[in-house]
Design an enzyme around this catalytic site. Sequence first.
Site, short mmCIF file in Angstrom:
data_model
loop_
_atom_site.label_atom_id
_atom_site.label_comp_id
_atom_site.label_asym_id
_atom_site.label_seq_id
_atom_site.Cartn_x
_atom_site.Cartn_y
_atom_site.Cartn_z
N ILE A 40 0.81 -1.22 0.00
CA ILE A 40 0.00 0.00 0.00
C ILE A 40 0.84 1.27 0.00
CG2 ILE A 40 -0.18 0.14 2.52
CD1 ILE A 40 -2.90 1.03 -0.10
N TYR A 41 2.10 1.20 0.40
CA TYR A 41 2.91 2.42 0.49
C TYR A 41 3.08 3.04 -0.89
CZ TYR A 41 4.27 0.93 5.22
OH TYR A 41 4.27 0.53 6.54
#
Length: 326
Positions: free
Chosen positions: A60-61
């Site tokens: 998700i980063y």
Amino acid sequence: MDYVKLGNTGLDVSRLCLGCMSYGVSERWTHPWVLNEENSRPMIKRALELGINFFDTANIYSVGSSEEIVGRALKDYANRDEIVIATKVHFRMEQGPNGAGLSRKAIMSEIDKSLKRLGTDYVDLYQIHRWDYGTPIEETMEALHDVVKAGKVRYIGASAMYAWQFLKALHVAERHGWTRFVSMQNHLNLIYREEEREMMPLCKEEKIGVIPYSPLASGRLCRDSSETTYRSQTDQAQKMKYDATAAADRLIVDRVAAIAAQRGVPRVQIALAWLLQKPQVASPIIGATNNVQLEEAVGALAIALTPDEIRSLEELYVPHPVVGAT
């Protein structure tokens, strides 16, 4: 650099882990302060030079771009067999009903995408980023076991949940003979110690390696309350975690500053030394956006706090609302 086994495994990790949420394409998600690839690569290279072999990111980063940047840099600067790459799965990466979570479908899909972005055949530590209330833990644990047996993952870990949930997952794995979690990435620092109530004793009892995130409370432990940074002004997650208790926390921040001044060292070293003296803690996950931050953090390994200093740092803590587990 010092090295330690990660929990009850034979895996050697550096006593500091470089957290890579700070590296990515800012336009892809909610953190405008992240470094782009050009500015990220020197951080990763310097971390390697300082002996850090443990790198933590997540799918998700920056919506995948952190994995891409980290993967390319490590391929250029490091020997794959000598480094430990950790990533995570849970948050939404695709639109549609199966684009998030810890179902078998999501895990099988997301591990392949993470491997492609990282440019590697395997991940050393694959972690569930949060608890999935919509998927039976049995389904999640079996899927994680299968990606280990497929050779795509070496070890599995968990992050940010209640102790009863973590114990349930450990029990399910043991009951079925599936791969067991070896690490817990939880929220722990001098101004957020709720994990000491149940999770830390559980990890000690079960020989789980603890790799705390936000060890410096997003920098709040390292500067006066009057000082601001671009991140502190724009990071909404940081505000959510710490603004409500800022007045009480400021007393602890002042203690960190006083002990650092007495010793003639940066505050970051006192805050990290407090974590490093805990027997369950293997490798705090530090963020760094410049070389000074990296080098000061590594200096914490040489700091041994006295019992009186530890008592002084801890005595002002007051209970905080739980953050991260829900």
